[in-house]
Design a protein around this motif. Sequence first.
Motif, PDB file in Angstrom:
ATOM      1  N   ILE A 121       0.853  -1.185   0.000  1.00  0.00           N
ATOM      2  CA  ILE A 121       0.000   0.000   0.000  1.00  0.00           C
ATOM      3  C   ILE A 121       0.894   1.243   0.000  1.00  0.00           C
ATOM      4  CG2 ILE A 121      -1.726   1.313   1.283  1.00  0.00           C
ATOM      5  CD1 ILE A 121      -2.759  -1.296   2.407  1.00  0.00           C
ATOM      6  N   PRO A 122       0.706   2.176  -0.923  1.00  0.00           N
ATOM      7  CA  PRO A 122       1.548   3.388  -0.928  1.00  0.00           C
ATOM      8  C   PRO A 122       1.443   4.120   0.394  1.00  0.00           C
ATOM      9  CG  PRO A 122       0.239   3.229  -2.950  1.00  0.00           C
ATOM     10  CD  PRO A 122      -0.268   2.154  -2.025  1.00  0.00           C
ATOM     11  N   LEU A 123       2.597   4.486   0.940  1.00  0.00           N
ATOM     12  CA  LEU A 123       2.598   5.129   2.257  1.00  0.00           C
ATOM     13  C   LEU A 123       1.886   6.477   2.244  1.00  0.00           C
ATOM     14  CD1 LEU A 123       4.988   7.557   2.310  1.00  0.00           C
ATOM     15  CD2 LEU A 123       6.434   5.550   2.164  1.00  0.00           C
ATOM     16  N   GLN A 124       1.818   7.126   1.048  1.00  0.00           N
ATOM     17  CA  GLN A 124       1.140   8.417   0.977  1.00  0.00           C
ATOM     18  C   GLN A 124      -0.338   8.294   1.333  1.00  0.00           C
ATOM     19  OE1 GLN A 124       3.107   7.148  -1.310  1.00  0.00           O
ATOM     20  NE2 GLN A 124       4.671   8.631  -1.894  1.00  0.00           N
ATOM     21  N   HIS A 150       8.432   4.451  11.293  1.00  0.00           N
ATOM     22  CA  HIS A 150       9.347   3.622  10.499  1.00  0.00           C
ATOM     23  C   HIS A 150       9.244   2.146  10.898  1.00  0.00           C
ATOM     24  CE1 HIS A 150      11.342   6.509   7.980  1.00  0.00           C
ATOM     25  NE2 HIS A 150      11.663   7.275   9.006  1.00  0.00           N
ATOM     26  N   THR A 151       9.011   1.885  12.174  1.00  0.00           N
ATOM     27  CA  THR A 151       8.856   0.502  12.626  1.00  0.00           C
ATOM     28  C   THR A 151       7.603  -0.117  12.029  1.00  0.00           C
ATOM     29  OG1 THR A 151       9.974   1.009  14.714  1.00  0.00           O
ATOM     30  CG2 THR A 151       8.631  -0.981  14.640  1.00  0.00           C
ATOM     31  N   VAL A 152       6.522   0.626  12.044  1.00  0.00           N
ATOM     32  CA  VAL A 152       5.249   0.120  11.506  1.00  0.00           C
ATOM     33  C   VAL A 152       5.343  -0.119  10.007  1.00  0.00           C
ATOM     34  CG1 VAL A 152       2.842   0.741  11.055  1.00  0.00           C
ATOM     35  CG2 VAL A 152       3.824   1.122  13.316  1.00  0.00           C
ATOM     36  N   PHE A 153       5.907   0.831   9.278  1.00  0.00           N
ATOM     37  CA  PHE A 153       5.992   0.692   7.833  1.00  0.00           C
ATOM     38  C   PHE A 153       7.045  -0.343   7.417  1.00  0.00           C
ATOM     39  CE2 PHE A 153       3.897   4.915   7.690  1.00  0.00           C
ATOM     40  CZ  PHE A 153       2.887   4.597   6.802  1.00  0.00           C
TER      41      PHE A 153
END
Length: 282
Positions: A121-124, A150-153
């Motif tokens: 899924i795009p982070l935007q 950053h940990t979640v993504f």
Amino acid sequence: MFSPARIGVYAFLLTAAVIFLVPLYVMITTSLKTMDEIRLGNLFALPMHLTIKPWISAWTEACTGLACNGIQVGFFNSVKIVIPSTILSIFLGALNGYALSFWRTKFANILFAILLMGAFIPLQVMIFPMVRVLATVHLFSSLPGIVLIHTVFGMPIMTLMFRNYYATIPGELFKAARIDGGGFFRIFLQLMLPMSTPMIIVAIIMQVTGIWNDFILGLVFAGVKNLPMTVQLNNIINTTTGERLYNVNMAATILTSAVPLLIYLISGRWFVRGIASGAVKG
């Protein structure tokens, strides 16, 4: 004897090398020139009067907005963001991969599919909801907040990689550990993690370079006091006050990219070894 196929391969490699190395050459030579020499317009010429003042200025006194403390501030901010984010995302990804590989529960496949969706899924798309969530728990614009982001993504791709890696490990080892009385965390910490060294190295390279090179998440979530090096670089290059110092800008750009570049140069063979050991298997 050179066959047409080999000639084609060498031609492609030479072309690729030129495409990547020429901009680097221009950046390095420009960063070692004075502004008077740069104004002559000889882009590919070697420096006539070698100077390292632009590097010193980029590190110690370049303006990143109203503050003129150089890009060193962003460097230390990036270090503070990268280290905990990398450790947490790799540990949790390895833990998830281990659980999904050996401790199969009723909804393990569904959970893995949900985690896998997060990797694509795009982070935007998720920035605004994450802003609202972090603001609600009072973590927005803070160091713990950007580390959490950053940990979640990073967790979905880390989970995928470690799950595929653990899928290549013989199940008999896990069963033997269970027979010997090993529990969930004991098997993970004493058996699985020590066997995961190649995969951990791959994960470290991916996470450090990915988090270090990140711009948009750092810009949105880090806050003014924790802006990473990439955001500080953008502020230096796009400043609208004073003279445009191209040599300082180039030096700041090289300093920003030095960490991931060194990681790839030093750990490149480990990266290939880790991939070959199961990073893309499953």
